[in-house]
Design a protein around this motif. Structure first.
Motif, PDB file in Angstrom:
ATOM      1  N   LEU A   1       0.705  -1.437   0.341  1.00  0.00           N
ATOM      2  CA  LEU A   1      -0.175  -0.119  -0.056  1.00  0.00           C
ATOM      3  C   LEU A   1       0.890   1.299   0.048  1.00  0.00           C
ATOM      4  N   ASN A   2       0.130   2.259  -0.692  1.00  0.00           N
ATOM      5  CA  ASN A   2       1.015   3.731  -0.384  1.00  0.00           C
ATOM      6  C   ASN A   2       1.300   4.370   1.177  1.00  0.00           C
ATOM      7  N   VAL A   3       2.304   4.193   1.089  1.00  0.00           N
ATOM      8  CA  VAL A   3       2.053   5.206   2.783  1.00  0.00           C
ATOM      9  C   VAL A   3       1.196   5.773   3.175  1.00  0.00           C
ATOM     10  N   SER A   4       0.599   7.047   2.584  1.00  0.00           N
ATOM     11  CA  SER A   4      -0.656   7.684   3.110  1.00  0.00           C
ATOM     12  C   SER A   4      -1.547   6.575   2.811  1.00  0.00           C
ATOM     13  N   VAL A   5      -2.156   5.973   2.157  1.00  0.00           N
ATOM     14  CA  VAL A   5      -3.104   4.809   2.300  1.00  0.00           C
ATOM     15  C   VAL A   5      -2.681   4.207   3.481  1.00  0.00           C
ATOM     16  N   ALA A   6      -1.881   3.633   3.915  1.00  0.00           N
ATOM     17  CA  ALA A   6      -1.566   2.976   5.185  1.00  0.00           C
ATOM     18  C   ALA A   6      -2.172   3.598   5.817  1.00  0.00           C
ATOM     19  N   SER A   7      -0.844   4.909   5.988  1.00  0.00           N
ATOM     20  CA  SER A   7      -1.858   6.197   7.205  1.00  0.00           C
ATOM     21  C   SER A   7      -3.415   5.579   7.937  1.00  0.00           C
ATOM     22  N   GLY A   8      -3.793   6.144   6.520  1.00  0.00           N
ATOM     23  CA  GLY A   8      -4.629   6.380   6.728  1.00  0.00           C
ATOM     24  C   GLY A   8      -6.069   4.905   7.305  1.00  0.00           C
ATOM     25  N   ILE A   9      -5.541   3.482   6.932  1.00  0.00           N
ATOM     26  CA  ILE A   9      -6.358   3.053   7.630  1.00  0.00           C
ATOM     27  C   ILE A   9      -5.860   2.183   8.525  1.00  0.00           C
ATOM     28  N   CYS A  10      -4.240   2.392   9.105  1.00  0.00           N
ATOM     29  CA  CYS A  10      -4.274   2.536  10.503  1.00  0.00           C
ATOM     30  C   CYS A  10      -5.352   3.246  11.704  1.00  0.00           C
ATOM     31  N   LEU A  11      -5.074   4.566  11.309  1.00  0.00           N
ATOM     32  CA  LEU A  11      -5.799   5.711  11.939  1.00  0.00           C
ATOM     33  C   LEU A  11      -6.663   5.664  12.026  1.00  0.00           C
ATOM     34  N   SER A  12      -7.463   5.528  11.274  1.00  0.00           N
ATOM     35  CA  SER A  12      -8.745   5.264  10.878  1.00  0.00           C
ATOM     36  C   SER A  12      -9.662   3.921  11.808  1.00  0.00           C
ATOM     37  N   GLU A  13      -8.561   3.009  11.982  1.00  0.00           N
ATOM     38  CA  GLU A  13      -8.490   2.311  12.714  1.00  0.00           C
ATOM     39  C   GLU A  13      -8.558   2.600  14.341  1.00  0.00           C
ATOM     40  N   SER A  14      -7.298   3.184  14.494  1.00  0.00           N
ATOM     41  CA  SER A  14      -6.798   3.962  16.567  1.00  0.00           C
ATOM     42  C   SER A  14      -8.314   4.465  16.225  1.00  0.00           C
ATOM     43  N   ARG A  15      -8.984   5.367  15.436  1.00  0.00           N
ATOM     44  CA  ARG A  15      -9.373   6.638  16.078  1.00  0.00           C
ATOM     45  C   ARG A  15     -11.007   5.541  16.082  1.00  0.00           C
ATOM     46  N   ARG A  16     -11.592   4.549  15.414  1.00  0.00           N
ATOM     47  CA  ARG A  16     -12.396   3.301  15.518  1.00  0.00           C
ATOM     48  C   ARG A  16     -12.220   2.915  16.828  1.00  0.00           C
ATOM     49  N   GLN A  17     -11.560   2.363  17.222  1.00  0.00           N
ATOM     50  CA  GLN A  17     -11.308   1.948  18.392  1.00  0.00           C
ATOM     51  C   GLN A  17     -11.358   2.709  19.426  1.00  0.00           C
ATOM     52  N   ARG A  18     -10.884   4.261  19.413  1.00  0.00           N
ATOM     53  CA  ARG A  18     -11.133   4.687  20.432  1.00  0.00           C
ATOM     54  C   ARG A  18     -12.905   5.678  20.832  1.00  0.00           C
ATOM     55  N   VAL A  19     -13.325   5.541  19.703  1.00  0.00           N
ATOM     56  CA  VAL A  19     -14.457   5.899  19.329  1.00  0.00           C
ATOM     57  C   VAL A  19     -15.464   5.135  20.970  1.00  0.00           C
ATOM     58  N   LEU A  20     -14.969   3.811  20.280  1.00  0.00           N
ATOM     59  CA  LEU A  20     -16.117   2.735  20.928  1.00  0.00           C
ATOM     60  C   LEU A  20     -15.849   2.238  22.804  1.00  0.00           C
ATOM     61  N   GLN A  21     -14.255   2.737  22.635  1.00  0.00           N
ATOM     62  CA  GLN A  21     -14.335   2.853  23.974  1.00  0.00           C
ATOM     63  C   GLN A  21     -15.516   3.656  24.535  1.00  0.00           C
ATOM     64  N   ALA A  22     -14.475   5.312  24.339  1.00  0.00           N
ATOM     65  CA  ALA A  22     -15.542   6.311  24.734  1.00  0.00           C
ATOM     66  C   ALA A  22     -16.719   6.017  24.774  1.00  0.00           C
ATOM     67  N   GLU A  23     -17.606   5.269  23.770  1.00  0.00           N
ATOM     68  CA  GLU A  23     -18.827   5.063  24.008  1.00  0.00           C
ATOM     69  C   GLU A  23     -19.686   4.027  24.725  1.00  0.00           C
ATOM     70  N   ALA A  24     -18.695   3.176  25.140  1.00  0.00           N
ATOM     71  CA  ALA A  24     -18.727   2.358  26.290  1.00  0.00           C
ATOM     72  C   ALA A  24     -18.712   2.550  27.568  1.00  0.00           C
ATOM     73  N   LYS A  25     -17.454   3.332  27.425  1.00  0.00           N
ATOM     74  CA  LYS A  25     -17.664   4.058  28.993  1.00  0.00           C
ATOM     75  C   LYS A  25     -18.699   5.094  29.873  1.00  0.00           C
ATOM     76  N   ARG A  26     -20.042   5.573  28.794  1.00  0.00           N
ATOM     77  CA  ARG A  26     -20.911   6.492  29.192  1.00  0.00           C
ATOM     78  C   ARG A  26     -22.007   5.864  29.639  1.00  0.00           C
TER      79      ARG A  26
END
Length: 251
Positions: free
Chosen positions: A226-251
């Motif tokens: 993968l192009n480095v910018s595409v790989a960055s987008g995939i990894c960062l998107s997964e990081s953000r997804r996990q953080r959103v789910l964790q924040a919602e679970a704590k509510r």
């Protein structure tokens, strides 16, 4: 010592005027453009008392190297973008999320990485001074304003910076195709710094050795990389997804 560069295009110039207006030394605008978009830019420039210079197409072409400038270019003081890692970490609320780029020499890749980093809420992008393209007009154009708002930290010794990041309690994760730890089974909710190497060469050996963990991106198609910018987008998107789910679970 003077250190100026030229930004071009509405996204890059508007973002710079909005976030760092005192770094804009001169603003060149097309004599032919009188549309609402240009009027908004002129209004913003007037608010900050920026020196305005009407210009014809040939002068704008000369300033920008005949790039697609959209009739606007700004000469900026590049020294006013400096920021240290300590400054960024002090202002972060919640777990830090950093993007470290090792050996990215293509300005289009860097611009795209900055754009996706801004979209995914990354706190700072870090790159070594050597063997990196650095912020230039092409990077700013591709980043569509992200280069003017995303803290971009240039370091002289990336290995030492990685040690400092780890000492600050931030987990350092690199990407590797052959490791068994995959992106979707790796906890990314805590303090995290993703390290991305150039496509083809990947991370340098010393950078790789400073990673706490190596993570693979599962590939479900026929392409092998993968192009480095595409790989960055995939990894960062997964990081953000996990953080959103964790924040919602704590509510």
């Amino acid at each position: 010592m003077s250190n100026t560069r030229v930004l071009h295009g509405f996204h890059a110039v508007t973002a710079r005027l909005s976030r760092l207006p005192d770094s804009v030394l001169e603003l060149y605008v097309s004599r032919e453009r009188h549309d609402p978009r240009m009027n908004e830019l002129l209004k913003l420039a007037a608010q900050h008392k920026i020196k305005l210079i009407p210009a014809d197409a040939s002068r704008l072409d000369g300033l920008t190297g005949q790039r697609s400038h959209q009739g606007v270019a700004a000469v900026i003081d590049a020294n006013k973008t400096f920021m240290a890692l300590e400054d960024v970490l002090e202002d972060i609320s919640g777990p830090p999320l950093l993007l470290i780029l090792d050996g990215i020499t293509d300005p289009h890749n860097l611009g795209a990485c900055l754009r996706v980093a801004d979209a995914m809420g990354v706190h700072a992008v870090i790159a070594p001074k050597d063997k990196s393209v650095g912020i230039n007009a092409t990077v700013s154009k591709v980043a569509c304003g992200a280069a003017e708002v995303m803290p971009y930290i240039v370091v002289t010794n990336l290995a030492r910076t990685l040690r400092d990041i780890k000492d600050a309690g931030i987990w350092v994760a690199g990407t590797d195709m052959d490791t068994k730890t995959d992106l979707y089974h790796f906890d990314q909710t805590g303090p995290l710094a993703w390290v991305m190497g150039a496509e083809g060469e990947g991370m340098r050996r010393l950078t790789r050795e400073h990673c706490d963990v190596l993570v693979s991106i599962p590939m479900f198609g026929t392409v092998e990389s993968l192009n480095v910018s595409v790989a960055s987008g995939i990894c960062l998107s997964e990081s953000r997804r996990q953080r959103v789910l964790q924040a919602e679970a704590k509510r």
